[in-house]
Design an enzyme around this catalytic site. Structure first.
Site, mmCIF file in Angstrom:
data_model
loop_
_atom_site.group_PDB
_atom_site.id
_atom_site.type_symbol
_atom_site.label_atom_id
_atom_site.label_comp_id
_atom_site.label_asym_id
_atom_site.label_seq_id
_atom_site.Cartn_x
_atom_site.Cartn_y
_atom_site.Cartn_z
ATOM 1 N N LYS A 163 0.889 -0.952 -0.085
ATOM 2 C CA LYS A 163 -0.005 -0.072 0.135
ATOM 3 C C LYS A 163 0.856 1.217 0.042
ATOM 4 C CE LYS A 163 -3.980 2.131 1.520
ATOM 5 N NZ LYS A 163 -4.979 2.368 0.368
ATOM 6 N N CYS A 206 -2.476 10.371 -6.442
ATOM 7 C CA CYS A 206 -3.681 10.365 -5.346
ATOM 8 C C CYS A 206 -4.483 11.279 -5.394
ATOM 9 C CB CYS A 206 -3.107 10.236 -3.839
ATOM 10 S SG CYS A 206 -4.486 9.628 -2.618
HETATM 11 C C1 DHB Z 1 -5.553 6.430 -1.835
HETATM 12 C C2 DHB Z 1 -6.386 6.553 -3.110
HETATM 13 C C3 DHB Z 1 -5.442 6.315 -4.291
HETATM 14 O O1 DHB Z 1 -6.196 6.495 -5.488
HETATM 15 C C4 DHB Z 1 -4.118 6.316 -4.074
HETATM 16 O O2 DHB Z 1 -3.400 6.150 -5.191
HETATM 17 C C5 DHB Z 1 -3.797 6.190 -3.141
HETATM 18 C C6 DHB Z 1 -4.246 6.300 -1.877
HETATM 19 C C7 DHB Z 1 -6.595 6.740 -0.555
HETATM 20 O O3 DHB Z 1 -7.388 7.356 -0.612
HETATM 21 O O4 DHB Z 1 -5.879 5.960 0.396
#
Ligand code: DHB
Length: 390
Positions: A46, A141
Site C-alpha cells: 500500500k 492520489c
Molecule cells: C488512496 C487513493 C488512491 O487513489 C491512491 O493512489 C492512494 C491512496 C487513498 O485514498 O487512500
C-alpha cells in the site's frame, strides 16, 4: 504446454504478468501474504506515508452497479514506511510464497517532496534493501484533502522527478511512477515528454490511478454516500477499463522504449489483461477486483489469460504485447463472426440467420392467427353460404 505469463517490469522479472495494485488488501503483512500465496506475479504494498495514519473518516468507500464502479476516499490509511520496509514485515509477506523469486515492492505517497525524499532515504538505508525490488512513487492520489493530484501539475511533476531520480541513482531499486488518467491529447504528450527526460531513471509507469473527484449521491437522503471530502472520491472498477486502455495505448506510443507501461484500471478478467497488453502493457495490476473478490482473483485471471492465449496460439506475452491492430473491414468481419458464434453457443438470439429474433416470432404468430381466421371464415361460408358479420 501451457502458455507462459512471464514478463519483466522495468527489468524486474515476474513469473506472472498479473499482480496486485497498491491499494485494496495491501496494507498489512497478513493481506500481502495472501497475495503472495496466489498467482499474483509480485507483491506490491500500500502507498505509504512517513508515519502511520488512519485515513479519512468512514464511510469512505462505496460499490455501485454490482461492483462495476467502486469509489474510495480513504485518505491513505497505512502503517507508515518503516512498517513496509521492516525485515519482519517482508518476511511475513513472502514466507508463504511457493515462488522464491516473486518480487516485493513498495509504494510511497508522501504529502510533500521532503516526505518522499525522506522515505526514499529510509528505504535505501534499510537492512532489507536487497529484498525490495522496486519503489512505486504515487503522483496520482486524489484523496488527500487540500492536495491536488501532482501529475496534473507538470511543472511540479518535473521538479519532483528531478529530485527523486537523483536520490535513487545509487540504489539498486527500480523506480515506477503511478500516474492519474489523462483525457486530453496534449496532456498525454506533455506527461510523456517529461517522463522521457528521466528515461535512465524511470523503469516503468503504472497507468491509471482512480478517476479523481467522482461523486455518488443517494436520492433518498439527498446527500453523498461518502462522508469525507464532501463525498468526492476516486472512481475505479470495470467502468474505468476503457480509460485505462486509452492511457496505456497513448503512453506506450509516446514513451521511450526503456520505460515500461504497467496497465491498471478495471482488470477483472483474462480478457481485460489481454486487451491492456495488446495496448502495450508489459504487465497488469489488479485493484478493485482484488478488493471485491479477494486474492483468488489472481488465480482466475491468470487462468483465463492462459486459456485466451492458448485459443489464439500465443505462447508468450511477447507474441501480442503492443500488437494492437488498426481497424479494418476484415477485422470487423472477424469480430462480427465471433460475436455471432458466441451468441449461438450461449443459446442467445444474437443472429437472425441462426435463430429467429423476437420480432420475427411475433410476425409468425400474427400470420398463423390470420391463416386460422381465414380457415374459419371459409368453413363458415361453405356451411352457411354467407360471410360472418364483422
Ligand atoms: C488512496 C487513493 C488512491 O487513489 C491512491 O493512489 C492512494 C491512496 C487513498 O485514498 O487512500
Amino acid at each position: 504446454m501451457s502458455p507462459s505469463l512471464a514478463t519483466t517490469v522495468g527489468g524486474v522479472p515476474l513469473t506472472s504478468c498479473v499482480y496486485n495494485a497498491s491499494g485494496p488488501r495491501s496494507g498489512t503483512a497478513a493481506a500481502l501474504s495472501k497475495v503472495c500465496q496466489s498467482r499474483s506475479g509480485g507483491v506490491l504494498a500500500k502507498s505509504a506515508t512517513i508515519l502511520k495514519q488512519n485515513g479519512n473518516p468512514q464511510p469512505r468507500t462505496y460499490h455501485a452497479g454490482n461492483s462495476l464502479a467502486s469509489f474510495n476516499s480513504e485518505g491513505l490509511p497505512n502503517n507508515g514506511i518503516d512498517y513496509y520496509i521492516a525485515a519482519g514485515t517482508i518476511e511475513e509477506c513472502m514466507a508463504s510464497c511457493d515462488d522464491d523469486s516473486k518480487p516485493y515492492m513498495v509504494s510511497i505517497s508522501g504529502k510533500t517532496l521532503a516526505d518522499n525524499l525522506e522515505m526514499l532515504s529510509r528505504i535505501a538505508k534499510a537492512p532489507s534493501l536487497s529484498k525490495i525490488k522496486a519503489v512505486e512513487l504515487n503522483l496520482a492520489c486524489p484523496n488527500v484533502i487540500g492536495k491536488p493530484i501532482i501529475a496534473y501539475d507538470f511543472e511540479q511533476m518535473k521538479s519532483i522527478l528531478q529530485e527523486v531520480s537523483s536520490a535513487m541513482k545509487d540504489t539498486p531499486l527500480k523506480l515506477g511512477i503511478k500516474l492519474p488518467p489523462y483525457f486530453d491529447g496534449p496532456h498525454f504528450q506533455q506527461a510523456a515528454d517529461i517522463l522521457n527526460e528521466f528515461d535512465g531513471s524511470i523503469a516503468y509507469v503504472a497507468s491509471i490511478n482512480t478517476l479523481g473527484n467522482s461523486l455518488v449521491i443517494d436520492p433518498h437522503s439527498e446527500a453523498p454516500v461518502i462522508s469525507s471530502n464532501q463525498g468526492f472520491a476516486g472512481l475505479s472498477g470495470q467502468a474505468v477499463k476503457y480509460t485505462a486502455l486509452a492511457n496505456v495505448r497513448k503512453l506506450r506510443l509516446a514513451l521511450k522504449d526503456s520505460i515500461d507501461v504497467v496497465g491498471v484500471g478495471g482488470v477483472a478478467s483474462g480478457r481485460d489483461a489481454f486487451e491492456l497488453i495488446l495496448c502495450g502493457a508489459t504487465a497488469v495490476q489488479v485493484g478493485t477486483c482484488h478488493w471485491t473478490e479477494g486474492p483468488k482473483c489472481f488465480d482466475r485471471i491468470c487462468q483465463e489469460l492462459e486459456e485466451l492465449m492458448e485459443s489464439k496460439g500465443y505462447q508468450s506475452i511477447a507474441d501480442f504485447k503492443g500488437k494492437l491492430k488498426d481497424w479494418s473491414r476484415e477485422g470487423a468481419d472477424i469480430a462480427r463472426a465471433a460475436a455471432k458464434k458466441e451468441a449461438s453457443s450461449q443459446g442467445g438470439t444474437g443472429t437472425k440467420e441462426l435463430k429467429s429474433s423476437g420480432s420475427d416470432n411475433n410476425t409468425n404468430l400474427i400470420l398463423a392467427l390470420l391463416v386460422g381466421l381465414l380457415a374459419i371464415l371459409l368453413a363458415d361460408k361453405l356451411s352457411n353460404g354467407a360471410l360472418l358479420p364483422f
